[in-house]
Scaffold this motif. Sequence first.
Motif, PDB file in Angstrom:
ATOM      1  N   TYR A  46      59.977  57.355  -9.131  1.00 46.55           N
ATOM      2  CA  TYR A  46      60.758  58.415  -8.491  1.00 46.55           C
ATOM      3  C   TYR A  46      61.582  57.906  -7.310  1.00 46.55           C
ATOM      4  CZ  TYR A  46      57.147  60.597 -11.204  1.00 46.55           C
ATOM      5  OH  TYR A  46      56.297  60.926 -12.225  1.00 46.55           O
ATOM      6  N   MET A  47      61.511  56.622  -7.056  1.00 48.29           N
ATOM      7  CA  MET A  47      62.249  56.021  -5.948  1.00 48.29           C
ATOM      8  C   MET A  47      63.612  55.547  -6.447  1.00 48.29           C
ATOM      9  SD  MET A  47      59.056  53.875  -4.270  1.00 48.29           S
ATOM     10  CE  MET A  47      60.118  52.769  -3.395  1.00 48.29           C
ATOM     11  N   THR A  48      64.582  55.486  -5.537  1.00 51.18           N
ATOM     12  CA  THR A  48      65.884  54.914  -5.853  1.00 51.18           C
ATOM     13  C   THR A  48      65.954  53.512  -5.270  1.00 51.18           C
ATOM     14  OG1 THR A  48      67.002  55.641  -3.831  1.00 51.18           O
ATOM     15  CG2 THR A  48      66.892  57.233  -5.657  1.00 51.18           C
ATOM     16  N   ASP A  49      67.043  52.831  -5.538  1.00 52.31           N
ATOM     17  CA  ASP A  49      67.239  51.501  -4.961  1.00 52.31           C
ATOM     18  C   ASP A  49      67.354  51.570  -3.444  1.00 52.31           C
ATOM     19  OD1 ASP A  49      67.197  50.364  -7.481  1.00 52.31           O
ATOM     20  OD2 ASP A  49      69.380  50.372  -7.688  1.00 52.31           O
ATOM     21  N   ASN A  50      67.715  52.749  -2.908  1.00 55.07           N
ATOM     22  CA  ASN A  50      67.899  52.919  -1.464  1.00 55.07           C
ATOM     23  C   ASN A  50      66.636  53.369  -0.738  1.00 55.07           C
ATOM     24  OD1 ASN A  50      70.622  52.246  -1.719  1.00 55.07           O
ATOM     25  ND2 ASN A  50      71.161  54.354  -2.184  1.00 55.07           N
ATOM     26  N   THR A  51      65.581  53.708  -1.467  1.00 54.96           N
ATOM     27  CA  THR A  51      64.343  54.163  -0.833  1.00 54.96           C
ATOM     28  C   THR A  51      63.673  53.009  -0.103  1.00 54.96           C
ATOM     29  OG1 THR A  51      64.016  55.803  -2.595  1.00 54.96           O
ATOM     30  CG2 THR A  51      62.120  55.300  -1.206  1.00 54.96           C
ATOM     31  N   LYS A  52      63.402  53.219   1.170  1.00 52.96           N
ATOM     32  CA  LYS A  52      62.748  52.190   1.983  1.00 52.96           C
ATOM     33  C   LYS A  52      61.232  52.307   1.831  1.00 52.96           C
ATOM     34  CE  LYS A  52      66.391  52.863   5.370  1.00 52.96           C
ATOM     35  NZ  LYS A  52      66.796  54.238   5.494  1.00 52.96           N
ATOM     36  N   VAL A  53      60.547  51.190   1.920  1.00 54.02           N
ATOM     37  CA  VAL A  53      59.086  51.162   1.803  1.00 54.02           C
ATOM     38  C   VAL A  53      58.497  50.556   3.070  1.00 54.02           C
ATOM     39  CG1 VAL A  53      57.119  50.282   0.497  1.00 54.02           C
ATOM     40  CG2 VAL A  53      59.216  50.957  -0.710  1.00 54.02           C
ATOM     41  N   PHE A  54      57.492  51.238   3.617  1.00 52.02           N
ATOM     42  CA  PHE A  54      56.824  50.795   4.835  1.00 52.02           C
ATOM     43  C   PHE A  54      55.314  50.814   4.639  1.00 52.02           C
ATOM     44  CE2 PHE A  54      60.809  52.682   6.123  1.00 52.02           C
ATOM     45  CZ  PHE A  54      61.295  51.822   7.091  1.00 52.02           C
ATOM     46  N   GLU A  55      54.648  49.928   5.350  1.00 57.35           N
ATOM     47  CA  GLU A  55      53.195  49.966   5.430  1.00 57.35           C
ATOM     48  C   GLU A  55      52.759  50.515   6.778  1.00 57.35           C
ATOM     49  OE1 GLU A  55      51.287  46.301   4.384  1.00 57.35           O
ATOM     50  OE2 GLU A  55      52.341  46.174   2.465  1.00 57.35           O
ATOM     51  N   ASP A  56      53.616  50.454   7.772  1.00 59.93           N
ATOM     52  CA  ASP A  56      53.306  50.882   9.135  1.00 59.93           C
ATOM     53  C   ASP A  56      53.967  52.228   9.417  1.00 59.93           C
ATOM     54  OD1 ASP A  56      54.443  50.728  12.212  1.00 59.93           O
ATOM     55  OD2 ASP A  56      52.390  49.988  12.019  1.00 59.93           O
ATOM     56  N   PHE A  57      53.166  53.229   9.768  1.00 58.63           N
ATOM     57  CA  PHE A  57      53.694  54.574  10.004  1.00 58.63           C
ATOM     58  C   PHE A  57      54.687  54.612  11.165  1.00 58.63           C
ATOM     59  CE2 PHE A  57      53.745  58.855  11.769  1.00 58.63           C
ATOM     60  CZ  PHE A  57      53.984  59.606  10.626  1.00 58.63           C
ATOM     61  N   ASP A  58      54.432  53.872  12.228  1.00 56.02           N
ATOM     62  CA  ASP A  58      55.319  53.902  13.390  1.00 56.02           C
ATOM     63  C   ASP A  58      56.723  53.402  13.044  1.00 56.02           C
ATOM     64  OD1 ASP A  58      53.362  54.996  15.067  1.00 56.02           O
ATOM     65  OD2 ASP A  58      52.566  53.018  15.548  1.00 56.02           O
ATOM     66  N   GLU A  59      56.829  52.405  12.187  1.00 60.13           N
ATOM     67  CA  GLU A  59      58.137  51.937  11.722  1.00 60.13           C
ATOM     68  C   GLU A  59      58.752  52.957  10.766  1.00 60.13           C
ATOM     69  OE1 GLU A  59      57.747  48.050   9.990  1.00 60.13           O
ATOM     70  OE2 GLU A  59      56.762  47.253  11.777  1.00 60.13           O
ATOM     71  N   PHE A  60      57.942  53.456   9.872  1.00 56.21           N
ATOM     72  CA  PHE A  60      58.373  54.439   8.873  1.00 56.21           C
ATOM     73  C   PHE A  60      58.985  55.673   9.525  1.00 56.21           C
ATOM     74  CE2 PHE A  60      56.466  58.312   6.794  1.00 56.21           C
ATOM     75  CZ  PHE A  60      57.259  58.361   5.650  1.00 56.21           C
ATOM     76  N   ILE A  61      58.325  56.242  10.513  1.00 61.54           N
ATOM     77  CA  ILE A  61      58.764  57.512  11.095  1.00 61.54           C
ATOM     78  C   ILE A  61      60.072  57.361  11.878  1.00 61.54           C
ATOM     79  CG2 ILE A  61      57.518  57.518  13.308  1.00 61.54           C
ATOM     80  CD1 ILE A  61      57.722  60.393  10.725  1.00 61.54           C
ATOM     81  N   GLN A  62      60.443  56.134  12.199  1.00 67.05           N
ATOM     82  CA  GLN A  62      61.678  55.866  12.946  1.00 67.05           C
ATOM     83  C   GLN A  62      62.852  55.464  12.049  1.00 67.05           C
ATOM     84  OE1 GLN A  62      62.045  56.454  16.180  1.00 67.05           O
ATOM     85  NE2 GLN A  62      59.905  57.035  16.414  1.00 67.05           N
ATOM     86  N   CYS A  63      62.729  55.584  10.741  1.00 64.45           N
ATOM     87  CA  CYS A  63      63.750  55.048   9.828  1.00 64.45           C
ATOM     88  C   CYS A  63      64.939  55.974   9.597  1.00 64.45           C
ATOM     89  CB  CYS A  63      63.126  54.633   8.501  1.00 64.45           C
ATOM     90  SG  CYS A  63      62.752  56.002   7.393  1.00 64.45           S
ATOM     91  N   GLY A  64      64.966  57.130  10.219  1.00 64.70           N
ATOM     92  CA  GLY A  64      66.126  58.005  10.093  1.00 64.70           C
ATOM     93  C   GLY A  64      65.959  59.188   9.156  1.00 64.70           C
ATOM     94  N   MET A  65      64.739  59.537   8.847  1.00 64.83           N
ATOM     95  CA  MET A  65      64.504  60.683   7.956  1.00 64.83           C
ATOM     96  C   MET A  65      64.590  62.000   8.734  1.00 64.83           C
ATOM     97  SD  MET A  65      60.376  60.409   7.404  1.00 64.83           S
ATOM     98  CE  MET A  65      60.293  58.635   7.441  1.00 64.83           C
ATOM     99  N   ASP A  66      64.846  63.079   8.007  1.00 62.20           N
ATOM    100  CA  ASP A  66      64.889  64.417   8.601  1.00 62.20           C
ATOM    101  C   ASP A  66      63.524  65.086   8.579  1.00 62.20           C
ATOM    102  OD1 ASP A  66      67.810  64.510   8.992  1.00 62.20           O
ATOM    103  OD2 ASP A  66      67.870  64.501   6.798  1.00 62.20           O
TER     104      ASP A  66
END
Length: 116
Positions: A46-66
Amino acid sequence: MKKIKIGIMGAIRGSSFARTIMYLKDVELEAVCENNKESMKQIQPYMTDNTKVFEDFDEFIQCGMDGVILCNYFHKHAPYAIKAFEADVAVLSETTAAISLGECVDLVEACEKYNG
């Protein structure tokens, strides 16, 4: 119209949300946070080529999502929701959002403080 960027924390249960997102015209799966490589197999279709993958929540939450959909262990939703509020990210908790009255108070206070 700008697409709404959604992140999902927790690939196994989050895969059902990701499957729905791929059919929504104005919503995209911005990122996934999962630290188990085997679990990622559930959400990868269900992911696209543009979907970012993180293991660390602190990095993940800062990636620009709404917004973020929390699909991690239910007893850990409140602390992650509070971090999301602090990052100005909307939260959908797919289970009970807190396991104690104290966590409920913390969650409400963070929501009021950051989303007031």
